[in-house]
Design a protein around this motif. Structure first.
Motif: not given
Lengths: 754, 331
Positions: A137-140, A147, A150
């Motif tokens: 799972k990755s994020m901006r 991405r 964290r």
């Protein structure tokens, strides 16, 4: 040759992802480097909660120059073709070479790709790795579009030459520029610092209270934990998964041991352990003399002036609040259990098991009814089996299991004991889920085994009835595991039964549920009567015939069942037989996988599967094991050859003559001694094999078969089957058919390879 | 870290070094948080004047996390979780409690440090405690929202939720908001060393009229627990749920141009109020035990559908990033 050091520094990476992420960084960067011709001597990857680190030794200073030769168009080819070739190769006409080939003069181009400096290749490789990193799972974050797992804060990337001088590999990813600095522990470190090599880096990290290597952290935690426990005469309950997780939550592990408040020690040890692990990530510390869990170990991420006293006190307080909850559940649950676990079972009528298979309560009723049917097979009292099945899943409604689903079954046992239910019933609550995996123990207590079988068979037949079978790698309801569970329960308990009967009955039960609102009253009546008769007849078809005949003859029933093709009974009949047979073949597939692990060959199992009674798994496996062992002997191997030879000759002759040679061999037409000897040997073998087969003594039957080897070999040695004398020839073919018949009664040897 | 316009934050250094006195009451902790986040540039807002299940429901978070406009807000939000009522007897569980909520868009690069500064400000000595960021991803099925982040542990105790919003109301968050949620009672109990929430000093314990949390809330916890669990008229609640749902959709179906003023007025907030109402009514129905497991999913789906429509509407408003001039130029 230089060494490379990369560190990606971010906000806290989930513990469970760190190990794989370090390996992924290693793989992505080195693959890209090697792909570009930049090789290296050794690699090591590390992770802490805030960083992924990759250290490469002996990296080439630059990639080697590569020459590539390309064949072009013929000399004198149209100008367009030559121009195109030059454009593709990036060369001019004068750089081409003319060479003679068998097809005439052809242009050749030599393209030279000069080597590139390591830094350029590494920068590309690292950027590619960062942009394509396979985080689960990755994020901006902020206003950017990059991405990462964290927010990524800094990139350290340096090449260190033999003289120990470090050069920053320049890189800019969405505003994050690479450098030669990092920082240590969030609270105990002293700000950012520059590093010149991997050694310098690990040393400075340690000085700034970061242990880089997760293995080193885990070892330190375990060492310290066991020492502290030992000093108090206690031992830490081993939990490798937890150790790995905890090592991923700290950069500077400090192990602290604390006591569990006296008032919670009465809780079942599994509850203490689960609550401490799930909520607080504490290790349990056990008193080896009493088996009681008396203390806990927590791992802090820092040292303090008071040697962790404040931290430990805080943790202890949190634990007490948690355990107060657990105790509250336990006390409430015990009260309900003592007043009767039916309350819980009733509540399960509000819980859906599967939208096409009804509620948990309905499922429990089916399992209980099936357990009654299975009980006599295992020598269990039907009422006891039913009672056990009814409460086996009651704990799903308890508060404790709601909070800690992994304690299902186990809590049921505690509660059933508290409710004063028979010991077998309490044990069933815990054991009926087993075996959960290939290495899990199989319940041997008859009541537990009965309910375990009923549970799994109900699940399997249910999902077969609604056509939700496992496909490929998809098996969301763990049906393969359930089938293997049944196989192991049957084999390890030596259960003798015909699975068909139970498959047919359950599938028919499900079918009736599906059609009862749409089918005619007569059809439902006929099929319900059939369901009741399956136990007597063993299979659906025979039961249906008998019921239909009875209804047609009886004066009590003013109708005749409609058995015509395409009518409901016919459709149901096909449905039951097809699903049931399909499920049995699924079992056979699982069985092959299971026996393969035991070293039994596929073809040996096939030879036994094609014998009648293959839904009796115990018999099937007994036969297969005996055959497997027999074929490993010299006699077995040779007998197989003799059998195959006999069978081949027979099959050919039968095809040619258009008749089946199956009886009538008479010793009076025997001419040679070998022929007479074979007659005698077959008589003798048959006399031994028939009773052995009747008593299912496959070893004895195969032993008797082994005695045929010599006479069969001698027969083929000295006798020509295809005699000119037709009577003699037919007699000999009929003699061979006796070999086929006697040996074929033990197993279908035609299926054995070799 | 991306472009450093994040320097919006004037003084990031120095917080941790100060030694800060311990607060003495629940309200002092709240006041310090207010002062701290005000000093960091947040608009200190007031609680939303409706029943909500969490601070996230406040439109200052849900709606303002959408669209491109920068935002920074901090506020206390009374939150209601009817199923958690224990008649004021459980030391840690309440059906009405307070959350402290901070939302900053775009999330600044030093949000973790800012957060740690807030812990120091309320009297947590960083040198003596073990603060940890433990993976905990946040998801709100009712809001159609999710984000990645942590629960923050202080000595094994969860004191806050820290989330980078990725999606709200089905819309990708761009820029991303950083959200901090403090469970105030729990945090305050930890700092003040109180074992039962009702024993916690609410105001100055040495004042002439010293009040405990129990003095303020014990009776209401009992009253609401009884009403939530046994008395609330479920027929009425069900009817109100349907009405709120219908009203929300009716509001959003209106023409964007107000016929009276001739102005473009999209009523995202009034519609969202109805969505919040529906969500709380669902929670009440749930506490009354009249919603089965299968129905539960369906109800959550209905609230989510409303939240999505409200989000769709909000991004068409000016606060949601709609640029009237640009739109006109484009037209």
């Amino acid at each position: 040759m230089p060494d490379l050091l990369i560190e990606l520094f971010s906000e806290e990476i989930p513990a469970r992802m760190q190990g794989k992420a370090a390996e992924d960084l290693n793989k992505l960067v080195t693959n890209a480097m090697v792909g570009a011709g930049l090789t290296y001597a050794g690699a090591a990857a590390f992770s802490t909660p805030r960083r992924l680190t990759l250290a490469l030794e002996g990296v080439l200073a630059e990639s080697p120059t590569v020459r590539e030769e390309r064949k072009g168009p013929k000399v004198g080819a149209p100008e367009k073709a030559i121009e195109g070739f030059l454009r593709g190769a990036g060369l001019t006409m004068d750089q081409l070479e003319e060479r003679d080939t068998p097809k005439g003069a052809v242009y050749f181009a030599t393209i030279e790709k000069p080597g590139r400096p390591a830094a350029a290749i590494i920068a590309e490789a690292l950027e590619g790795a960062i942009r394509n990193f396979p985080w689960p799972k990755s994020m901006r974050w902020g206003a950017g579009s990059l991405r990462w797992v964290r927010p990524l804060h800094s990139i350290l990337c340096i090449l260190t030459n033999e003289a120990g001088e470090a050069e920053v590999v320049d890189l800019d990813i969405d505003g994050i520029t690479s450098g030669n600095t990092t920082e240590g522990h969030r609270f105990m470190g002293e700000g950012r610092f520059a590093v010149t090599s991997f050694e310098d880096y690990s040393l400075k990290l340690k000085r700034n209270h970061v242990v880089l290597d997760p293995v080193e952290r885990a070892e330190a935690i375990w060492q310290d934990a066991t020492n502290q426990a030992f000093a108090s005469g206690l031992e830490v309950v081993e939990d490798k998964g937890l150790l790995k997780e905890v090592a991923g939550l700290v950069e500077w592990p400090v192990v602290l041991m604390g006591a569990i408040d006296e008032e919670f020690l009465e809780l079942p040890p599994e509850v203490l352990q689960t609550s401490m692990k799930e909520h607080q990530k504490f290790f349990s510390v056990k008193n080896p003399k009493t088996g009681r869990i008396e203390k806990f170990i927590t791992v802090a991420n820092r040292e303090t002036k008071d040697q962790g006293a404040t931290i430990l006190a805080g943790n202890q307080k949190v634990l007490s609040a948690r355990l107060a909850d657990a105790k509250f559940f336990w006390t409430n649950d015990l009260r309900v259990a003592k007043s009767g676990m039916e309350t819980w079972t009733d509540q399960l009528s509000n819980v859906t098991f599967h939208n096409k298979l009804g509620t948990q309560a309905a499922r429990i009723d089916r399992i209980a009814a099936l357990a009654r049917e299975i009980a006599p097979v295992l020598g269990v009292d039907a009422d006891l089996a039913e009672q056990a099945a009814k409460v086996a899943k009651a704990d799903l409604s308890s508060e404790m299991v709601y909070e800690f689903p992994e304690l299902q079954g186990l809590m049921g046992r505690y509660y059933a004991e508290a409710a004063g239910l028979p010991a077998e019933v309490a044990a069933t609550c815990e054991e009926h889920y087993s075996p959960l995996g290939p290495s899990d123990d199989v319940p041997t207590a008859p009541v537990s085994a009965t309910v375990a079988l009923a549970d799994k068979i109900d699940t399997l037949t249910g999902f077969w009835a609604i056509d939700e079978k496992p496909t490929g790698s998809k098996d969301p309801f763990a049906l393969r595991r359930a089938a293997l569970g049944v196989i192991r329960l049957v084999l390890e308990n030596g259960v003798r039964w015909k699975l068909d009967r139970f498959f047919d009955a359950q599938v028919l039960g499900y079918r009736l549920e599906q059609i009862k609102d749409v089918a005619s009253e007569q059809d439902v009546y006929t099929l319900e009567s059939t369901l009741r008769e399956i136990a007597k007849f063993g299979v659906f078809g025979a039961a249906l015939n008998s019921v239909a005949e009875h209804i047609a003859k009886s004066d009590q029933h003013p109708f005749e069942p409609d058995l015509s093709e395409g009518a409901e009974i016919d459709l149901t009949s096909k449905f039951v037989q097809e699903r049931s047979a399909d499920l049995l073949s699924f079992f056979h597939d699982r069985l092959k996988v299971y026996l393969k692990d035991e070293g039994l060959r596929h073809d040996v199992i096939d030879a036994c599967l094609s014998m009648p009674g293959n839904d009796d798994l115990t018999l099937l496996v007994k036969r297969a094991r005996a055959l497997g062992a027999f074929l490993k002997t010299d006699d077995g191997e040779n007998l197989l050859q003799g059998y195959k030879r006999a069978n081949n000759i027979l099959t050919q002759a039968e095809a040619k003559d258009g008749v089946e040679y199956s009886f009538g061999a008479d010793v009076k037409f025997a001419e040679s001694d070998e022929e007479k000897a074979l007659f005698a040997a077959l008589d003798q073998a048959e006399a031994a094999i028939t009773p052995a087969m009747q008593s299912e003594d496959f070893e004895a039957a195969m032993g008797a078969m082994a005695a045929l080897r010599a006479p069969i070999d001698a027969f083929f040695e000295g006798v020509q089957v295809n005699s000119d004398n037709d009577v003699v020839r037919r007699n000999r073919l009929n003699l061979l058919s006796r070999i086929r018949q006697i040996c074929g009664g033990v197993a279908d040897l035609t299926r054995v390879e070799g | 870290m991306g472009p450093s316009e994040g320097c919006f934050w004037p003084d990031k250094a120095g917080i941790m070094a100060e030694t800060i006195s311990k607060p003495r009451s629940f309200q002092e902790i709240i006041l310090r948080l207010q002062a701290y986040w005000a000093s960091k540039g947040c608009a200190v807002m007031q609680p939303y004047d409706m029943e909500v299940g969490a601070g996230t429901f406040h439109p200052a978070t849900t709606l303002r996390s959408l669209g491109s406009r920068p935002w920074a807000a901090a506020y206390v939000q009374p939150s209601r979780r009817p199923t958690d009522g224990r008649y004021g007897e459980n030391p840690n569980r309440l059906q009405h409690y307070y959350q402290y909520q901070v939302l900053i868009k775009p999330s600044p690069p030093d949000l973790q440090e800012l957060y740690l500064g807030s812990l120091a400000a309320i009297g947590i000595d960083m040198d003596m405690h073990d603060i940890r960021f433990v993976e905990d991803d946040w998801e709100s099925p009712t809001l159609g929202a999710w984000g990645l982040g942590w629960e923050v542990w202080c000595d094994g105790m969860e004191v806050s939720q820290f989330t980078y919003f990725q999606q709200v109301g089905g819309h990708d968050c761009a820029p991303v908001s950083g959200e901090l949620t403090y469970g105030l009672e729990r945090l305050a109990m930890h700092i003040l060393g109180v074992d039962h929430v009702m024993d916690m000093p609410f105001n100055d314990p040495d004042g002439t009229i010293a009040l405990s949390y129990g003095d303020v809330f014990k009776q209401t916890e009992e009253e609401y627990a009884r009403w939530n669990f046994d008395v609330a008229n479920t027929d009425v609640l069900l009817k109100q749920f349907e009405e709120a749902e219908a009203e929300c959709e009716a509001i959003l179906a209106k023409d964007h141009i107000d016929p009276k003023t001739g102005k473009r007025i999209i009523m995202a907030h009034p519609a969202y109020d109805q969505c919040i109402k529906a969500s709380h009514l669902f929670n009440l129905l749930d506490a009354r035990g009249v919603i089965s497991v299968t129905e539960r999913q369906a109800y959550i789906g209905r609230v989510r559908a409303l939240a999505k429509q409200c989000a769709d509407a909000f991004v068409l408003t000016e606060a949601g990033g709609y640029d009237a001039a640009k739109a006109e130029a484009g037209a």
